[in-house]
Design an enzyme around this catalytic site. Structure first.
Site, PDB file in Angstrom:
ATOM      1  CE  LYS A   5       1.905   0.454   5.370  1.00 34.09           C
ATOM      2  NZ  LYS A   5       1.630   0.491   3.921  1.00 34.09           N
ATOM      3  CD  GLU A  32      -2.654   1.304   2.544  1.00 34.65           C
ATOM      4  OE1 GLU A  32      -3.534   2.173   2.630  1.00 34.65           O
ATOM      5  OE2 GLU A  32      -2.398   0.503   3.462  1.00 34.65           O
ATOM      6  NE  ARG A  39       3.594  -9.333  11.803  1.00 35.13           N
ATOM      7  CZ  ARG A  39       2.950  -8.194  12.010  1.00 35.13           C
ATOM      8  NH1 ARG A  39       1.639  -8.198  12.158  1.00 35.13           N
ATOM      9  NH2 ARG A  39       3.598  -7.056  12.052  1.00 35.13           N
TER      10      ARG A  39
END
Length: 444
Positions: free
Chosen positions: A392, A162, A382
């Site tokens: 973020k 993104e 992850r």
């Protein structure tokens, strides 16, 4: 030196000066056969060379074979790549060397003398007795995951960042894993910007992400944007409304969240198709009524999996988009856009972190509702760090509040931050590849 010394009949340095020169060449090349980002490429180069040869030099075993064999035998990454079709000749050559009586004897003695060999033998016995060690197939950092229905030339993966921040080390893992499997199967890698939230996204982040991909050596085939598919996504949204698979809900956000938690059907679930189409028109226009609405998939409000309790498919946003400006007032959510675009762009295997595991049934159901080709999913662990945030939203807070000048602050776990601090990209790539595509979760 020993190989060059008499008697020359040993042949370990070839039979003439040309052979000796070639042996010297391969001794230099052997030092580059180490785990890391360039490992598979080096292996493919050697495999291509061996396509018409039995040995690296001449017609018998030489020091060149011994040196390269030794490097491959010690490289942890070899087990992960050796099944690649392009390495067939290298595997054949390695098996031939390993079967040589002298080499096999020396190898056995060397392995037995290594520190930890006894422990390794005990673990091997446990594997034989129990079928697994420490979590079975999920343990370790292996790449040997056998992607479902994967075949050479028919694998398409995607890295979908993104554009709302810089790439961090977690994104680097996703990018490199997608590239790894695309190249292993001689397939295609797509970089797709998931630009469905104009409130957070900026061209600045698009440019920084592309720069970081270049820094990581990402060998992508094409760059796309989810916004390229907005017309098709809105069209299929209207189709699903007409089929009764999506309804328009004007319930306030907090109440909607509470109803989903408590498994209470929204009153809007009873709307007629005609009423939903009218409200959909309000959303497309971005008027006052439309801004109060959200389009929701009609799934199962009683499901134990909260991701299947009528998730939101579309919502209004009047913020100008960094690519399309004010053309659209309605934007698909990630849960709506990702399954559509994956199938639409020809992705065959979607690699996602294990945090999305609960959403996999939703992903599958959305594709089924839309009547799209199924995309296979593989989830991997992850990266989880202690005393380091990869969020973020939190990193943006540090920048917005003056605790950091930018996303390339050396204290940040971003690719640009880490390189400013002095980390070499080769070291970062090797660290990522050491994690593999395992589902085994570790804290670091």
């Amino acid at each position: 030196f020993a190989a060059r010394s008499p008697p020359p009949a040993t042949g370990l340095y070839g039979t003439d000066n040309l052979d000796a020169t070639l042996v010297d060449h391969w001794l230099d090349q052997a030092s580059a056969v180490v785990s890391g980002g360039a490992f598979q490429g080096m292996c493919e180069t050697i495999a291509a060379y061996l396509a018409t040869r039995t040995h690296l030099v001449g017609h018998g075993l030489t020091v060149a074979d011994l040196a390269v064999w030794g490097q491959l035998s010690c490289a942890r990454q070899w087990e992960a790549v050796k099944k690649a079709p392009a390495l067939a000749h290298l595997v054949r050559w390695l098996d031939m060397c390993t079967a040589h009586r002298v080499i096999s004897d020396v190898a056995a003695e060397t392995v037995a003398a290594r520190p930890g060999a006894k422990r390794a033998a005990t673990q091997a016995q446990k594997v034989a007795d129990n079928g697994s060690v420490g979590g079975g197939a999920d343990a370790g950092g292996s790449f040997d995951i056998n992607l479902e229905n994967a075949s050479e030339g028919n694998v398409v993966t995607r890295f979908p960042p993104e554009p709302s921040g810089f790439l961090h080390i977690g994104h680097a893992k996703a990018a490199l894993l997608n590239q790894y499997f695309a190249r292993q199967y001689k397939g295609k890698l797509i970089i797709r910007f998931d630009d469905t939230n104009p409130s957070k996204e900026r061209n600045e982040f698009v440019e920084s992400i592309l720069a970081d991909c270049a820094t990581l050596g990402l060998d992508h085939d094409v760059v796309t944007y989810t916004s390229d598919s907005f017309p098709q996504i809105l069209e299929i949204g209207a189709k699903l409304i007409r089929e009764g698979k999506i309804y328009i809900d004007d319930t306030p956000m907090e109440k909607m969240r509470e109803e989903r938690i408590n498994r209470v059907d929204s009153a809007a679930r009873a709307n007629t198709v005609e009423a939903n189409l009218v409200l959909w028109g309000d959303m497309l226009a971005g008027n006052a009524q439309g801004l109060e609405c959200a389009a929701r998939f009609r799934m199962d409000m009683q499901n134990d999996n909260g991701a299947l309790r009528d998730p939101v498919a579309f919502r209004c946003n009047l913020t100008p988009h960094h690519r399309t400006g004010t053309t659209y007032k309605v934007y698909p959510t990630y849960d709506c856009a990702c399954p559509f675009v994956d199938s639409f762009e020809g992705v065959t295997h979607a690699l996602r972190t294990s945090e999305y595991r609960d959403r996999e049934p939703q992903y599958v159901q959305v594709q089924a509702m839309m009547g799209l080709r199924k995309v296979h999913i593989w989830d991997y662990s992850r990266l989880n760090f202690v005393y380091t945030t990869l969020s973020k939203r939190k990193l943006q807070w540090f920048v917005d509040n003056g605790h950091a000048d930018s996303w390339d602050d050396p204290r940040f776990p971003t690719v640009q931050g880490m390189t400013r601090r002095g980390l070499r990209i080769d070291a970062l790539k090797e660290f990522i590849l050491m994690q593999g595509a395992s589902r085994n979760v570790n804290l670091m």
